[in-house]
Design an enzyme around this catalytic site. Structure first.
Site, PDB file in Angstrom:
ATOM      1  N   GLY A 153      55.959  49.933 -35.717  1.00 20.98           N
ATOM      2  CA  GLY A 153      57.174  50.029 -36.217  1.00 20.98           C
ATOM      3  C   GLY A 153      57.497  51.669 -36.491  1.00 20.98           C
ATOM      4  CB  ILE A 155      55.602  52.549 -41.620  1.00 19.14           C
ATOM      5  CG1 ILE A 155      56.802  52.560 -42.379  1.00 19.14           C
ATOM      6  CG2 ILE A 155      54.286  52.899 -42.125  1.00 19.14           C
ATOM      7  CD1 ILE A 155      56.921  51.494 -43.455  1.00 19.14           C
ATOM      8  NE  ARG A 234      55.560  43.043 -48.246  1.00 16.34           N
ATOM      9  CZ  ARG A 234      56.165  44.142 -48.434  1.00 16.34           C
ATOM     10  NH1 ARG A 234      54.977  45.156 -48.537  1.00 16.34           N
ATOM     11  NH2 ARG A 234      57.123  44.527 -48.575  1.00 16.34           N
ATOM     12  CD  GLU A 263      51.048  42.855 -53.631  1.00 17.86           C
ATOM     13  OE1 GLU A 263      52.064  43.444 -54.217  1.00 17.86           O
ATOM     14  OE2 GLU A 263      50.536  43.327 -52.707  1.00 17.86           O
ATOM     15  CG  HIS A 282      52.693  46.839 -53.094  1.00 13.90           C
ATOM     16  ND1 HIS A 282      53.042  45.531 -52.660  1.00 13.90           N
ATOM     17  CD2 HIS A 282      53.103  47.505 -52.168  1.00 13.90           C
ATOM     18  CE1 HIS A 282      53.839  45.537 -51.595  1.00 13.90           C
ATOM     19  NE2 HIS A 282      53.996  46.947 -51.437  1.00 13.90           N
ATOM     20  N   GLY A 284      52.586  51.883 -51.642  1.00 13.50           N
ATOM     21  CA  GLY A 284      52.859  52.601 -50.545  1.00 13.50           C
ATOM     22  C   GLY A 284      54.181  53.414 -50.422  1.00 13.50           C
TER      23      GLY A 284
HETATM   24  C1  DGY Z   1      58.196  47.961 -49.005  1.00 10.42           C
HETATM   25  O1  DGY Z   1      59.175  48.541 -49.202  1.00 10.42           O
HETATM   26  O2  DGY Z   1      58.000  46.991 -48.172  1.00 10.42           O
HETATM   27  C2  DGY Z   1      56.855  48.471 -49.532  1.00 10.42           C
HETATM   28  O3  DGY Z   1      55.644  47.408 -49.544  1.00 10.42           O
HETATM   29  C3  DGY Z   1      57.147  49.072 -51.015  1.00 10.42           C
HETATM   30  O4  DGY Z   1      56.066  49.813 -51.353  1.00 10.42           O
END
Ligand code: DGY
Length: 317
Positions: A153, A155, A234, A263, A282, A284
């Site tokens: 995607g 990212i 995830r 988590e 987490h 990101g």
């Molecule tokens: C999201 O936005 O889904 C990311 O995992 C957040 O860090």
């Protein structure tokens, strides 16, 4: 119109909602307890949720009066999207604004894992550095290696762009071929080929029923013994027990993880004792600029919905 927000967000955002009644949970760190969320949602029209809030079928059925759930994340696996859709509840997320930041963290995690940066820093801080030696904390090269992106995607594509600078060979696997992949010199391969040929596997995919547990014993066994597994998607994509054993049995060299099955992780989690796993909590999309942008998307969506307009980032299934 009453807007419930399940975490404390900065005033500069909340001020924009001054025409509406806002009920905001008073903690930046702790999630809103589930029973409180359930109770407060009953008196609300819109709920701004975090990815740590479980918006399941029973919550949605009890709160079918809700106009919208606005999730502060691009991922929405914490929400039963099919049920929300059936009940006519709008669900929004925060795509696009976090793409580059999340790809940057993925790249950081790959480099950190390959070059054993955390272990090296800890050794120094713990007074264990006795001097230079030829193979002291020798890691693995990243440049010119083969990277396999699972989930191409936005990212995944942003990650692939970064790989160009390191002159990497980029493979990817996705539900469907990406039209943009050619622009980043990424080649589509089957899942098996991705596993077999990559030196680094990067999981960037959203969690769905078909990707749940896809990184399991059989997948790790197909990977190179010198490969690393990096996950910024995830935790649910991974059978954690299988990952641990794959590393301990030498099926793969190590892992870099930003996400976990549960988590926050329990402090007895066996990953914590495995030096070949680099672990992050987490983060990101966590830069100030990007979190500000994500919150602004949520506020804009809430304002649109409150004013009877179409929100910009509604999830359409
Ligand atoms: C999201 O936005 O889904 C990311 O995992 C957040 O860090």
């Amino acid at each position: 119109m009453k807007i419930l927000i399940t975490r404390k967000l900065p005033e500069k955002f909340i001020n924009q909602l001054s025409d509406y009644k806002v009920d905001m949970y008073d903690s930046t760190l702790e999630p809103m307890p589930k029973d409180l969320l359930n109770k407060k949602a009953k008196q609300s029209d819109i709920v701004i949720t975090m990815l740590s809030d479980q918006i399941d079928e029973s919550f949605l059925k009890e709160n079918r009066h809700l106009k919208a759930i606005i999730n502060l994340a691009v991922g929405y696996d914490n929400i039963d999207i099919d049920c929300a859709h059936e009940l006519g509840i709008i669900v929004c997320n925060t795509p696009d604004v976090l793409t580059e930041t999340t790809a940057e963290l993925a790249f950081t995690l790959m480099l950190t894992t390959a070059r054993r940066v955390i272990e090296a820093s800890q050794m120094l801080h713990n007074g264990k550095w006795v001097g230079w030696s030829p193979y002291l904390l020798a890691g693995s090269d990243v440049h010119h290696k083969t990277v396999g992106i699972f989930g191409m995607g936005k990212i995944g594509l942003a990650f692939a762009r970064r790989c160009k600078g390191f002159e990497m060979n980029v493979l990817y696997h996705n539900r469907s071929k990406s039209k943009e992949a050619a622009s980043v010199n990424a080649t589509y391969v089957s899942f098996e080929e991705l596993l077999e040929k990559s030196d680094y596997i990067i999981c960037c995919a959203p969690l769905t029923e078909s990707t749940k547990g896809i990184f399991n014993q059989s997948a790790f066994k197909k990977m190179k013994k010198t490969a690393y597994f990096i996950n910024i998607g995830r935790g649910g994509h991974v059978v954690e027990h299988d990952l641990l054993h794959a590393i301990q049995d030498g099926d793969i060299l190590g892992a870099g993880l930003d996400v976990y099955q549960t988590e926050p992780i329990d402090m007895n989690h066996p990953f914590l004792n495995e030096p070949n796993i680099t672990m992050l909590p987490h983060i990101g999309s966590s830069t100030t600029e990007t979190r500000d942008a994500m919150i602004q998307v949520c506020i804009d969506n809430a304002l649109s919905i409150a004013r009877g307009k179409q929100p910009k980032t509604q999830i359409i299934i």
